[in-house]
Motif scaffolding. Structure first.
Motif, PDB file in Angstrom:
ATOM      1  N   THR A 181      37.276  45.466  30.684  1.00 44.72           N
ATOM      2  CA  THR A 181      37.023  45.384  32.125  1.00 44.72           C
ATOM      3  C   THR A 181      38.095  44.520  32.776  1.00 44.72           C
ATOM      4  O   THR A 181      38.327  43.390  32.351  1.00 44.72           O
ATOM      5  CB  THR A 181      35.644  44.751  32.397  1.00 44.72           C
ATOM      6  N   PRO A 182      38.775  45.037  33.812  1.00 43.86           N
ATOM      7  CA  PRO A 182      39.805  44.217  34.475  1.00 43.86           C
ATOM      8  C   PRO A 182      39.185  43.026  35.197  1.00 43.86           C
ATOM      9  O   PRO A 182      38.199  43.172  35.911  1.00 43.86           O
ATOM     10  CB  PRO A 182      40.468  45.178  35.450  1.00 43.86           C
ATOM     11  N   LEU A 183      39.765  41.843  34.991  1.00 47.63           N
ATOM     12  CA  LEU A 183      39.244  40.625  35.609  1.00 47.63           C
ATOM     13  C   LEU A 183      40.084  40.194  36.807  1.00 47.63           C
ATOM     14  O   LEU A 183      39.568  40.015  37.916  1.00 47.63           O
ATOM     15  CB  LEU A 183      39.212  39.494  34.583  1.00 47.63           C
ATOM     16  N   TYR A 184      41.379  40.013  36.591  1.00 47.31           N
ATOM     17  CA  TYR A 184      42.282  39.566  37.661  1.00 47.31           C
ATOM     18  C   TYR A 184      43.700  39.934  37.289  1.00 47.31           C
ATOM     19  O   TYR A 184      43.967  40.412  36.191  1.00 47.31           O
ATOM     20  CB  TYR A 184      42.148  38.056  37.884  1.00 47.31           C
ATOM     21  N   MET A 185      44.625  39.702  38.207  1.00 44.50           N
ATOM     22  CA  MET A 185      46.035  39.956  37.950  1.00 44.50           C
ATOM     23  C   MET A 185      46.753  38.614  37.841  1.00 44.50           C
ATOM     24  O   MET A 185      46.444  37.690  38.587  1.00 44.50           O
ATOM     25  CB  MET A 185      46.645  40.799  39.067  1.00 44.50           C
ATOM     26  N   GLU A 186      47.698  38.543  36.905  1.00 46.33           N
ATOM     27  CA  GLU A 186      48.450  37.302  36.756  1.00 46.33           C
ATOM     28  C   GLU A 186      49.942  37.589  36.721  1.00 46.33           C
ATOM     29  O   GLU A 186      50.376  38.686  36.367  1.00 46.33           O
ATOM     30  CB  GLU A 186      48.026  36.548  35.496  1.00 46.33           C
ATOM     31  N   TYR A 187      50.709  36.594  37.147  1.00 41.76           N
ATOM     32  CA  TYR A 187      52.164  36.667  37.144  1.00 41.76           C
ATOM     33  C   TYR A 187      52.682  35.313  36.711  1.00 41.76           C
ATOM     34  O   TYR A 187      52.285  34.291  37.290  1.00 41.76           O
ATOM     35  CB  TYR A 187      52.691  37.041  38.531  1.00 41.76           C
ATOM     36  N   LYS A 188      53.524  35.288  35.695  1.00 45.19           N
ATOM     37  CA  LYS A 188      54.070  34.050  35.135  1.00 45.19           C
ATOM     38  C   LYS A 188      52.959  33.071  34.751  1.00 45.19           C
ATOM     39  O   LYS A 188      53.061  31.868  34.970  1.00 45.19           O
ATOM     40  CB  LYS A 188      55.036  33.386  36.114  1.00 45.19           C
TER      41      LYS A 188
END
Length: 67
Positions: free
Chosen positions: A53-60
């Motif tokens: 299940t997708p929770l959140y998006m992250e970058y670096k």
């Protein structure tokens, strides 16, 4: 708007179009929890829980958006 002064021949048109070539995207190889993952550089990735299940998006390594 630019308008051509003369008609361009089929041979010239096709020769010009033949110069364009698609390039494969450059992928970055990372290892996450023992699995090798390939991703596009400089893109946010979706973090999922163990069930997928997708929770959140992250970058670096930082959370940038909720899904």
């Amino acid at each position: 708007m630019a308008v051509p002064k003369r008609k361009m021949s089929r041979a010239s048109t096709r020769a010009r179009r033949a110069q364009w070539k698609a390039t494969p995207p450059t992928l970055v190889k990372t290892i996450e929890s023992g699995k090798v993952v390939y991703s596009l550089p400089h893109r946010a990735r979706v973090v999922e829980d163990s069930t997928g299940t997708p929770l959140y998006m992250e970058y670096k390594g930082r959370k940038v958006a909720d899904v």
